[in-house]
Design a protein around this motif. Structure first.
Motif, short mmCIF file in Angstrom:
data_model
loop_
_atom_site.label_atom_id
_atom_site.label_comp_id
_atom_site.label_asym_id
_atom_site.label_seq_id
_atom_site.Cartn_x
_atom_site.Cartn_y
_atom_site.Cartn_z
N VAL A 195 0.85 -1.19 0.00
CA VAL A 195 0.00 0.00 0.00
C VAL A 195 0.89 1.24 0.00
CG1 VAL A 195 -1.88 -1.16 1.20
CG2 VAL A 195 -0.17 0.06 2.53
N GLY A 196 0.32 2.33 -0.52
CA GLY A 196 1.04 3.60 -0.52
C GLY A 196 1.57 3.95 -1.89
N GLY A 197 2.49 4.91 -1.94
CA GLY A 197 3.04 5.35 -3.20
C GLY A 197 2.11 6.30 -3.92
N ASP A 198 2.53 6.72 -5.10
CA ASP A 198 1.76 7.70 -5.88
C ASP A 198 1.08 7.08 -7.09
OD1 ASP A 198 2.64 9.80 -4.17
OD2 ASP A 198 4.55 9.83 -5.26
N ALA A 199 1.43 5.85 -7.44
CA ALA A 199 0.87 5.23 -8.64
C ALA A 199 -0.55 4.75 -8.39
CB ALA A 199 1.76 4.07 -9.08
N PRO A 200 -1.38 4.71 -9.44
CA PRO A 200 -2.73 4.13 -9.29
C PRO A 200 -2.62 2.67 -8.89
CG PRO A 200 -2.51 5.33 -11.36
CD PRO A 200 -1.13 5.22 -10.80
N GLY A 201 -3.53 2.23 -8.05
CA GLY A 201 -3.45 0.87 -7.55
C GLY A 201 -4.62 0.03 -7.99
N ILE A 202 -4.77 -1.13 -7.36
CA ILE A 202 -5.86 -2.04 -7.68
C ILE A 202 -7.11 -1.68 -6.88
CG2 ILE A 202 -4.34 -3.92 -8.35
CD1 ILE A 202 -4.74 -5.15 -5.59
N ALA A 203 -6.96 -0.89 -5.82
CA ALA A 203 -8.09 -0.42 -5.02
C ALA A 203 -7.61 0.77 -4.20
CB ALA A 203 -8.63 -1.51 -4.11
N THR A 204 -8.55 1.63 -3.83
CA THR A 204 -8.24 2.78 -2.97
C THR A 204 -8.82 2.51 -1.59
OG1 THR A 204 -8.33 4.29 -4.85
CG2 THR A 204 -8.51 5.26 -2.66
N ILE A 205 -7.96 2.58 -0.58
CA ILE A 205 -8.40 2.40 0.80
C ILE A 205 -8.84 3.77 1.32
CG2 ILE A 205 -7.71 1.71 3.12
CD1 ILE A 205 -5.59 -0.09 1.80
N ARG A 206 -10.13 3.91 1.61
CA ARG A 206 -10.69 5.21 1.98
C ARG A 206 -10.74 5.43 3.48
NH1 ARG A 206 -9.89 8.85 -1.73
NH2 ARG A 206 -10.85 8.33 -3.75
N ASP A 207 -11.10 4.40 4.25
CA ASP A 207 -11.27 4.60 5.69
C ASP A 207 -11.38 3.25 6.36
OD1 ASP A 207 -11.51 5.92 8.09
OD2 ASP A 207 -13.15 7.24 7.42
N SER A 208 -11.30 3.24 7.67
CA SER A 208 -11.44 2.00 8.44
C SER A 208 -12.08 2.29 9.78
CB SER A 208 -10.07 1.33 8.65
OG SER A 208 -9.22 2.17 9.40
N ALA A 209 -12.60 1.25 10.42
CA ALA A 209 -13.26 1.40 11.72
C ALA A 209 -13.25 0.05 12.42
CB ALA A 209 -14.70 1.90 11.54
N GLU A 210 -13.44 0.09 13.73
CA GLU A 210 -13.52 -1.13 14.52
C GLU A 210 -14.60 -1.00 15.58
OE1 GLU A 210 -10.05 -3.10 15.87
OE2 GLU A 210 -8.79 -2.35 14.24
N GLN A 211 -15.17 -2.13 15.94
CA GLN A 211 -16.19 -2.19 16.99
C GLN A 211 -15.81 -3.32 17.95
OE1 GLN A 211 -19.47 -0.69 17.60
NE2 GLN A 211 -19.32 -1.89 19.48
N GLN A 212 -15.75 -3.00 19.23
CA GLN A 212 -15.51 -4.03 20.24
C GLN A 212 -16.66 -4.01 21.23
OE1 GLN A 212 -11.62 -4.07 21.99
NE2 GLN A 212 -12.24 -5.35 23.72
N TRP A 213 -17.13 -5.20 21.58
CA TRP A 213 -18.26 -5.31 22.50
C TRP A 213 -17.75 -5.65 23.91
CZ3 TRP A 213 -18.53 -7.00 17.43
CH2 TRP A 213 -19.56 -6.45 16.66
N PRO A 214 -18.29 -5.02 24.92
CA PRO A 214 -17.85 -5.29 26.30
C PRO A 214 -18.30 -6.68 26.77
CG PRO A 214 -19.71 -3.78 26.32
CD PRO A 214 -19.32 -3.96 24.87
N ASP A 215 -17.55 -7.21 27.71
CA ASP A 215 -17.89 -8.49 28.35
C ASP A 215 -18.00 -9.64 27.37
OD1 ASP A 215 -18.10 -7.11 30.84
OD2 ASP A 215 -20.15 -6.50 30.31
N THR A 216 -17.13 -9.65 26.35
CA THR A 216 -17.16 -10.72 25.34
C THR A 216 -15.80 -11.38 25.15
OG1 THR A 216 -16.75 -9.08 23.59
CG2 THR A 216 -19.07 -9.63 24.06
N LEU A 217 -14.91 -11.22 26.12
CA LEU A 217 -13.55 -11.75 25.96
C LEU A 217 -13.51 -13.26 25.80
CD1 LEU A 217 -11.57 -9.62 28.59
CD2 LEU A 217 -11.78 -9.23 26.13
N LYS A 218 -14.52 -13.96 26.30
CA LYS A 218 -14.49 -15.42 26.27
C LYS A 218 -15.15 -16.02 25.03
CE LYS A 218 -14.34 -15.86 31.32
NZ LYS A 218 -14.99 -16.43 32.52
N ILE A 219 -15.55 -15.18 24.09
CA ILE A 219 -16.22 -15.70 22.89
C ILE A 219 -15.22 -16.31 21.92
CG2 ILE A 219 -17.46 -15.00 20.79
CD1 ILE A 219 -19.20 -13.25 22.41
N MET A 220 -14.05 -15.68 21.76
CA MET A 220 -13.08 -16.14 20.77
C MET A 220 -11.67 -15.77 21.23
SD MET A 220 -12.59 -14.89 16.79
CE MET A 220 -14.22 -15.45 16.26
#
Length: 343
Positions: A195-220
């Motif tokens: 990722v990175g650089g100035d050349a056109p790529g195969i996809a543009t990464i626009r943004d990201s996000a994460e969600q964590q739920w409380p009291d779920t440490l034992k699920i996985m």
């Protein structure tokens, strides 16, 4: 995103052979095997690639032996996936300014990119960001991290590599049902992106996000035990996804300034057949919509973090829609999301 490449280890096993092997290996726990053997038939998996010969899995192994196999296999998979990704981007290893490495199935200190860097030809001043503990979410979270680092230094090029050797965690010394489920699901593999650089790529990464739920440490996650890592798979995962995914996805899309109707394709980590079904139900996608996810699960099993990038690789070959949302669940319990745009 300038490139994407994947790699799998040289050994493979069909699901029929895995079921027969499971019957043999769990012979001392016949009641457990008889109760859960249906998972082999219902997992939606035809075959998987694994890092050791089939005979290796028929013996008990301790931490030292398991991690020896991890290091040997992970280094080889890293080199293969990274070499292909760098070449596909039209670059050489010396052009890489930084490396983000995600792996949660073994311990490497020095980390994997340091161990293989000199042989690959990375510069001595290459930046290194090894990440442990993301589990299945690591393919999305790690790519997000590499993209943020690249955007912070315009013109820089970052390599993201995720390697997982899930199969070495298969355990024969426990009555935990998750151990037998792992025998039916786990495969091994790696994926890499530049990722990175100035050349056109195969996809543009626009943004990201994460969600964590409380009291779920034992699920996985993993339990750290004397013979090796013990997988944590809670039966609540599919219903939890069904109940909570829609609101999490809507919150992520709102952060991006999008709505569900703006997303041309969800590209998700196929952790298992029931999880894929739950994703479709939760987001009202229609049964069978996540066809590429099922294809990757069928051909490779659950490889943890790299798996979603195997799905993305097939989506890129089919043709990326205007907006794609990558998603993956991981320990925490968490959901990682990444917005990709067709360049």
């Amino acid at each position: 995103m300038l490139s994407l490449a994947t790699a799998v280890p040289p050994f493979s096993i069909t699901q029929d052979a895995a079921k027969a092997l499971g019957r043999e290996l769990f012979a001392g726990r016949k009641a457990l095997y008889d109760r859960l053997q249906g998972v082999f038939d219902n997992a939606g998996i035809d075959q998987r690639n694994i890092v050791a010969p089939i005979e290796w899995y028929g013996h008990n192994h301790g931490w030292e032996e398991r991690n020896r196999v991890y290091l040997e296999a992970a280094e080889a998979l890293f080199v293969e996936a990274a070499t292909k990704a760098i070449a596909a981007a039209g670059l050489s290893p010396g052009d890489i300014d930084g490396v983000v490495t995600v792996s949660t199935t073994g311990i490497a200190t020095p980390s994997l990119e340091a161990r293989v860097g000199p042989a690959m030809g990375f510069r001595p001043d290459v930046r290194r960001v090894p990440v442990f503990g993301l589990g299945c979410a690591g393919g999305v979270s790690g790519l997000s991290t590499a993209a943020r680092l690249a955007s912070a230094e315009p013109g820089s090029r970052w390599l993201f590599v995720t390697v997982e050797t899930c199969s070495i965690s298969i355990r024969l010394d426990t009555d935990d049902p998750a151990a037998l489920v792992a025998t039916a699901l786990f495969g091994d593999g790696a994926a890499a992106c530049v990722v990175g650089g100035d050349a056109p790529g195969i996809a543009t990464i626009r943004d990201s996000a994460e969600q964590q739920w409380p009291d779920t440490l034992k699920i996985m996650g993993w339990r750290v035990e004397d013979p090796g890592l013990a997988v944590v798979f809670d039966r609540a995962i599919p219903p939890f996804v069904n109940d909570n995914l829609a609101s999490a996805i809507d919150a992520m899309l709102a952060k991006f300034g999008l709505a569900r109707s703006d997303v041309g394709r969800l590209c998700s980590h196929p952790g298992g057949a029931k999880v894929v079904d739950a994703i479709e139900q939760a987001l009202e996608l229609g049964a069978g919509s996540l066809d590429l996810e099922r294809e990757v699960l069928r051909d490779h099993g659950n490889m943890s973090a790299p798996t979603v990038l195997f799905v993305l690789e097939r989506l890129l070959k089919r043709g990326l829609p205007d907006n794609t949302l990558l998603t993956a669940f991981g320990p925490g319990f968490s959901c990682a999301g990444l917005w990709l745009e067709r360049p």
